[in-house]
Design an enzyme around this catalytic site. Structure first.
Site, PDB file in Angstrom:
ATOM      1  N   SER A   1       0.842  -1.201   0.000  1.00  0.00           N
ATOM      2  CA  SER A   1       0.000   0.000   0.000  1.00  0.00           C
ATOM      3  C   SER A   1       0.883   1.260   0.000  1.00  0.00           C
ATOM      4  CB  SER A   1      -0.966  -0.051   1.188  1.00  0.00           C
ATOM      5  OG  SER A   1      -1.968   0.910   1.038  1.00  0.00           O
ATOM      6  N   ALA A   2       0.725   2.154   0.992  1.00  0.00           N
ATOM      7  CA  ALA A   2       1.605   3.324   1.023  1.00  0.00           C
ATOM      8  C   ALA A   2       3.068   2.880   1.103  1.00  0.00           C
ATOM      9  CB  ALA A   2       1.256   4.218   2.210  1.00  0.00           C
TER      10      ALA A   2
END
Ligand code: NAG
Ligand code: NAG
Ligand code: NAG
Length: 553
Positions: A215-216
């Site tokens: 994700s991030a």
């Protein structure tokens, strides 16, 4: 007589101790560190050394780049995880963590009687929307999500996890030299550089460093490979559901959000020098709390609200990420998405998605499409809506309509930017190899409809080997998924090829190229049929070519 027995016992004990593979005290650039050694198994045991809470940088100033740690005298007891970097709690009504947070953890497996040398190294970058997260992850029943032990032992790799700054303290930027931003990315870079300089003393091969993240954290991995500052530090990279080209990875208008924070904490907002000076002396807890992602009252899709992410600062990120792939030309890159990565976000945007008795309407779908395509106005909205509803017919089933929303969000937030990153990486590569995957092992969340596939973050439990640690909570097929992923990932870390290395894999994973777009579908049944081509290629082509060429409003 009893003397002899005692002596014999002591001698046996000494022998056992001598046989234990153990690093003991390790000398790093900051000073001596001592972790903990653990024996695994009784007959032919292996061993693992764990070091927790080693500083890789000094406590950073607020909205300042971190600097090297001055070091310590004596031996640092590296036996406990350190707190996270200061961040909002999940409820966003309070803060947790510390300003003094730039610490890392290391797991070193020893498969035999002697300590390991020259092991591949895997450095984990956690996700959490650049707002939440910590090196060791959430703790369930004294088992931390990102505990590296299982992955290290199964794949015979060193695992490193570290903290980086988040939210306004990690990513606020005035868009100019007064507060250029990217502090969290600089922290990540400091950790990677520390690993490069120090990991040999722990038995790692500094030429064999893989960064991986989700994700991030996956977008961060991508941005680290694109930054010229990591030249020569990273051999390989794995992005799980996120790349530097994701629409949320780069904040295009950071000053807007910097001013919002400034106004909340009572700083002058018209002059960026005054604003950043004021923020630097404000209470960091208040600065952290000044941004709230108000999930209950969102006007637009939640993806538009990732206010604090990376910025094109002309330095760490010298240009738009699309123009930086030459910096990754010698990095092997393995990247993929989950087949319903957009599900988590669709459920926040349209609550009926997960409620079997609630109906979704065509008007809701149209509104969502309109908000995702704001930049291109009515023409963009019509084209996207027509494309995604082309299989609806006159009376679409609810399940089909809900899946349409999830497909659109999966494509927009994750899948399309990932395919573009694959193509750019492949096209610019010199020695770097390129591998693509689609993870499709269905979600196990009990309250979701049965048709939900692999949701965002579902891959984490498998890569960190949880199905082997909790036999009751997971099924044999989940161990299958976990074993296969760990084998591919750690082989890749060792050799740059997921098929070559210490672990056997279920089928051969062919590298990606732009002509065929080969990718491996990963789930509980991986066979030669799992190698596929052209992942959602009509949709990818539409977004990257047709849609992008529409005039911007
Ligand atoms: C595990 O995967 C293999 C193929 O990869 C398959 O043949 C086998 O049936 C799977 N086992 C379970 C329990 O799902
Ligand atoms: C990386 O590690 C693997 C496994 O230990 C080894 O075969 C390979 O030669 C190493 N690569 C480099 C560049 O040292
Ligand atoms: C698992 O992968 C195979 C091969 O690509 C595919 O046919 C099958 O539908 C997948 N299973 C799930 C549950 O998605």
């Amino acid at each position: 007589m009893s003397h002899w027995i005692a002596l014999a016992l002591a001698f046996a004990g000494l022998l056992a101790a001598a046989q234990a593979a153990k690093l003991g005290v390790v000398y790093t650039e900051g000073g001596f560190v001592e972790g903990k050694n653990k024996q695994i198994g009784l007959i032919n045991p292996s061993y693992i050394d764990t070091f927790k809470g080693i500083p890789f940088a000094a406590q950073p100033g607020i909205l300042q780049k971190a600097e090297r740690h001055p070091g310590w005298s004596g031996t640092l007891k590296a036996t406990d995880f350190k707190p996270r970097c200061l961040q909002v709690t999940l409820s966003q009504n309070d803060v947790r963590g510390e300003l003094d947070c730039l610490y890392l953890n290391i797991w070193v497996p020893h498969s035999g009687r002697s300590v390991s040398t020259n092991l591949p190294v895997m450095v984990w970058i956690y996700g959490g929307a650049f707002l939440f997260g910590g090196a060791q992850g959430a703790n369930f029943l004294d088992n931390y999500l990102y505990d590296g032990e299982e992955l290290a032992l199964r794949g015979n790799v060193i695992v490193v996890t570290f903290n980086y700054r988040l939210g306004p303290l990690g990513f606020l930027s005035t868009g100019d030299a007064n507060a250029p931003g990217n502090y969290g990315l600089w922290d990540q870079h400091m950790a990677i550089a520390w690993v490069k300089r120090n990991i040999a003393a722990f038995g790692g091969n500094p030429e064999n460093v893989t960064i991986f993240g989700e994700s991030a954290g996956a977008a961060s991995v991508s941005l680290q490979t694109l930054s010229p500052y990591n030249n020569g530090l990273i051999k390989r990279a794995i992005s799980q559901s996120g790349v530097g080209l994701s629409p949320w990875a780069i904040q295009q208008d950071p000053l807007f959000w910097a001013r919002q924070i400034g106004a909340k904490v009572g700083c002058p907002v018209d002059d960026t020098a005054a604003l950043s000076n004021c923020l630097r002396v404000s209470d960091p807890r208040a600065v952290t709390l000044a941004f709230k992602l108000d999930l209950a009252n969102l006007k637009y899709p939640v993806v538009h609200y990732l206010a604090f992410s990376a910025v094109v600062d002309g330095d760490f990120i010298p240009d738009e990420p699309a123009n930086l792939f030459h910096n990754a030309a010698d990095i092997d890159y393995l990247v993929g998405v989950n087949n319903m990565d957009g599900h988590l976000f669709a459920g926040m945007d349209i609550s009926s998605i997960n409620a079997p008795l609630q109906k979704i309407t065509a008007a809701e779908v149209q509104k969502l499409v309109q908000e995702l395509t704001l930049a291109k106005g009515a023409l963009g909205m019509d084209m996207v809506y027509d494309l995604y509803t082309s299989n609806w017919g006159p009376n679409p089933e609810q399940e089909l309509m809900k899946k349409t929303v999830i497909d659109a969000e999966t494509d927009y937030i994750f899948l399309v930017p990932t395919q573009e990153a694959l193509a750019r990486h492949y096209s610019q590569a010199r020695s770097g190899k390129t591998y693509s995957y689609l993870f499709s092992h269905p979600s196990r969340m009990p309250l979701y409809p049965s048709w939900v596939g692999a949701d965002h973050a579902d891959d984490l439990q498998y890569i960190f080997g949880k199905p082997f640690l909790n036999l009751a909570a997971f099924r044999p097929q989940d161990r299958n998924v976990s074993g296969a992923m760990i084998a591919y990932w750690t082989n890749f870390a060792a050799t740059g090829d997921p098929n070559q290395g210490p672990s056997k894999v279920p089928t051969s994973w062919l590298p990606y190229d732009t002509q065929y777009g080969q990718y491996l579908e990963i789930n509980n049944s991986i066979t030669y049929n799992s190698m596929k081509q052209g992942l959602r290629s009509p949709y990818v082509r539409f977004w990257v070519q047709t849609y992008r060429n529409l005039p911007n409003l």
